[in-house]
Design a protein around this motif. Structure first.
Motif, mmCIF file in Angstrom:
data_model
loop_
_atom_site.group_PDB
_atom_site.id
_atom_site.type_symbol
_atom_site.label_atom_id
_atom_site.label_comp_id
_atom_site.label_asym_id
_atom_site.label_seq_id
_atom_site.Cartn_x
_atom_site.Cartn_y
_atom_site.Cartn_z
ATOM 1 N N SER A 9 2.416 -6.818 -12.396
ATOM 2 C CA SER A 9 2.122 -5.490 -12.950
ATOM 3 C C SER A 9 1.228 -4.679 -12.015
ATOM 4 N N LEU A 10 1.242 -3.369 -12.227
ATOM 5 C CA LEU A 10 0.331 -2.446 -11.546
ATOM 6 C C LEU A 10 -0.518 -1.756 -12.603
ATOM 7 N N LEU A 11 -1.829 -1.773 -12.401
ATOM 8 C CA LEU A 11 -2.763 -1.047 -13.272
ATOM 9 C C LEU A 11 -3.427 0.050 -12.466
ATOM 10 N N ILE A 12 -3.489 1.242 -13.032
ATOM 11 C CA ILE A 12 -4.179 2.377 -12.404
ATOM 12 C C ILE A 12 -5.273 2.848 -13.351
ATOM 13 N N LEU A 13 -6.495 2.961 -12.840
ATOM 14 C CA LEU A 13 -7.638 3.448 -13.620
ATOM 15 C C LEU A 13 -8.220 4.682 -12.940
ATOM 16 N N LYS A 14 -8.555 5.700 -13.739
ATOM 17 C CA LYS A 14 -9.130 6.928 -13.180
ATOM 18 C C LYS A 14 -9.924 7.649 -14.265
ATOM 19 N N VAL A 42 0.852 -1.199 0.000
ATOM 20 C CA VAL A 42 0.000 0.000 0.000
ATOM 21 C C VAL A 42 0.881 1.240 0.000
ATOM 22 N N ASP A 43 1.930 1.218 0.834
ATOM 23 C CA ASP A 43 2.867 2.352 0.892
ATOM 24 C C ASP A 43 3.572 2.545 -0.449
ATOM 25 N N LYS A 44 3.913 1.437 -1.089
ATOM 26 C CA LYS A 44 4.610 1.521 -2.370
ATOM 27 C C LYS A 44 3.742 2.215 -3.419
ATOM 28 N N VAL A 45 2.443 1.933 -3.383
ATOM 29 C CA VAL A 45 1.505 2.602 -4.287
ATOM 30 C C VAL A 45 1.320 4.062 -3.869
ATOM 31 N N ASN A 46 1.149 4.298 -2.566
ATOM 32 C CA ASN A 46 0.983 5.675 -2.088
ATOM 33 C C ASN A 46 2.178 6.547 -2.448
ATOM 34 N N ASN A 47 3.364 5.973 -2.413
ATOM 35 C CA ASN A 47 4.575 6.744 -2.710
ATOM 36 C C ASN A 47 4.642 7.219 -4.162
ATOM 37 N N LEU A 48 3.833 6.615 -5.027
ATOM 38 C CA LEU A 48 3.763 7.075 -6.421
ATOM 39 C C LEU A 48 2.910 8.327 -6.561
ATOM 40 N N PRO A 77 -19.415 4.921 -5.795
ATOM 41 C CA PRO A 77 -19.145 6.136 -5.023
ATOM 42 C C PRO A 77 -18.544 5.909 -3.648
ATOM 43 N N LEU A 78 -18.397 4.666 -3.197
ATOM 44 C CA LEU A 78 -17.817 4.437 -1.875
ATOM 45 C C LEU A 78 -16.310 4.696 -1.855
ATOM 46 N N PHE A 79 -15.702 4.765 -3.047
ATOM 47 C CA PHE A 79 -14.261 4.901 -3.150
ATOM 48 C C PHE A 79 -13.884 6.220 -3.809
ATOM 49 N N TYR A 80 -12.712 6.734 -3.445
ATOM 50 C CA TYR A 80 -12.096 7.815 -4.210
ATOM 51 C C TYR A 80 -11.929 7.293 -5.634
ATOM 52 N N PRO A 81 -12.276 8.084 -6.664
ATOM 53 C CA PRO A 81 -12.409 7.536 -8.024
ATOM 54 C C PRO A 81 -11.096 7.205 -8.735
ATOM 55 N N ILE A 82 -10.278 6.406 -8.071
ATOM 56 C CA ILE A 82 -9.038 5.891 -8.654
ATOM 57 C C ILE A 82 -8.870 4.458 -8.162
ATOM 58 N N ILE A 83 -8.523 3.552 -9.070
ATOM 59 C CA ILE A 83 -8.293 2.153 -8.726
ATOM 60 C C ILE A 83 -6.838 1.811 -9.040
ATOM 61 N N SER A 84 -6.180 1.116 -8.131
ATOM 62 C CA SER A 84 -4.854 0.575 -8.431
ATOM 63 C C SER A 84 -4.867 -0.917 -8.113
ATOM 64 N N ARG A 105 -4.908 -16.731 -9.915
ATOM 65 C CA ARG A 105 -4.415 -15.348 -9.870
ATOM 66 C C ARG A 105 -4.923 -14.667 -8.611
ATOM 67 N N ILE A 106 -4.062 -13.905 -7.983
ATOM 68 C CA ILE A 106 -4.421 -13.062 -6.844
ATOM 69 C C ILE A 106 -4.290 -11.607 -7.275
ATOM 70 N N SER A 107 -5.331 -10.833 -7.043
ATOM 71 C CA SER A 107 -5.245 -9.395 -7.316
ATOM 72 C C SER A 107 -5.363 -8.624 -6.004
ATOM 73 N N LEU A 108 -4.525 -7.614 -5.865
ATOM 74 C CA LEU A 108 -4.606 -6.676 -4.739
ATOM 75 C C LEU A 108 -5.146 -5.363 -5.287
ATOM 76 N N THR A 109 -6.412 -5.095 -5.023
ATOM 77 C CA THR A 109 -7.012 -3.840 -5.467
ATOM 78 C C THR A 109 -6.907 -2.844 -4.316
ATOM 79 N N ILE A 110 -6.081 -1.830 -4.524
ATOM 80 C CA ILE A 110 -5.713 -0.881 -3.474
ATOM 81 C C ILE A 110 -6.423 0.440 -3.756
ATOM 82 N N ARG A 111 -7.242 0.875 -2.787
ATOM 83 C CA ARG A 111 -8.087 2.050 -3.019
ATOM 84 C C ARG A 111 -8.154 2.920 -1.761
ATOM 85 N N ASN A 112 -8.761 4.080 -1.921
ATOM 86 C CA ASN A 112 -9.030 4.974 -0.796
ATOM 87 C C ASN A 112 -10.531 5.028 -0.542
ATOM 88 N N VAL A 113 -10.913 4.790 0.708
ATOM 89 C CA VAL A 113 -12.311 4.941 1.139
ATOM 90 C C VAL A 113 -12.389 6.255 1.914
#
Length: 235
Positions: free
Chosen positions: A166-171, A75-81, A110-117, A216-224
């Protein structure tokens, strides 16, 4: 971080794809921790199983839970970007997909900040996108929980190939105006609707069948955004 070199330019705004965001060693550590997750911690759905870390998103607010240290490092690694702009991620949804499993077309809502990683581990998948119809039914469907499946039949307009590590970011409009899904299939055929070939680690030949899907395991990291100040800690 400057994402200029990682932006997928052949699809609507905005998708960013970073191959090898984590190392093979980090991937194996993630998979090892997931494998040791106690069975009661999982939520079993019809087409996959999942675990919420950080809390369970809810329209009335998420009661915050402490994210385990091994997972917080990613999570920190994504936040640091600077992915979430002025926010920091505080929630991780871990999904396990076995061959033949997928997820129906949906938006994260709408429960999440509109960015997905999303970090992918263990195997590839193909993410499909369809235009979201602006109907009352779709608006109501956005209120589903974090598992978020919405039954919807839409024409697939474009796809993204997600490789392991890989890391995917959608916004932007890709978050709000398009449904994304994973087909329930055991293998994928490469076609001209996949938009991120040029960013992939491996060079692919059009029309090839990928290796049959593996777990496959996915880690979907988001802001609530709506979260209680109290933070629960689980041992």
């Amino acid at each position: 971080m400057d994402f200029t070199g990682f932006e997928v330019r052949k699809c609507p705004p905005t998708a960013m794809y970073i191959p090898n965001f984590i190392t093979s060693e980090e991937e194996q550590r993630i998979l090892s921790h997931i494998e040791r997750t106690p069975k009661p911690r999982w939520t079993q759905l019809l087409n996959r199983r999942l675990v919420n870390y950080g809390g369970v998103p809810h329209p009335n607010g998420m009661i915050a839970e402490e994210i385990p240290e091994w997972l917080q490092s990613y999570v920190d690694k994504v936040n640091n970007l600077g992915v979430f702009e002025s926010q920091n991620a505080n929630h991780v949804l871990v999904n396990e997909y076995l061959p033949g499993q997928g997820i129906l077309p949906h938006t994260d809502g709408p429960l999440f900040y509109p960015i997905i990683s999303t970090i992918s581990c263990g195997a590839h998948t193909v993410l499909e996108f369809a235009k979201r119809a602006p109907t009352a039914a779709d608006a109501e469907a956005e209120a589903v929980d974090a598992a978020g499946d919405q039954a919807a039949c839409r024409q697939v307009l474009f796809k993204l190939l997600l490789e392991p590590r890989s890391l995917l970011i959608l916004k932007d409009s890709l978050y709000s105006d398009y449904l994304h899904s994973i087909g329930e299939t055991s293998e994928d055929v490469l076609c001209d609707r996949i938009c991120n070939y040029d960013l992939c680690e491996t060079t692919y030949k059009m029309g090839d069948h990928l290796v049959r899907r593996a777990p496959r395991i996915s880690l979907t990291i988001r802001n609530v955004p709506k979260t209680s100040k109290m933070k629960l800690k689980f041992c």
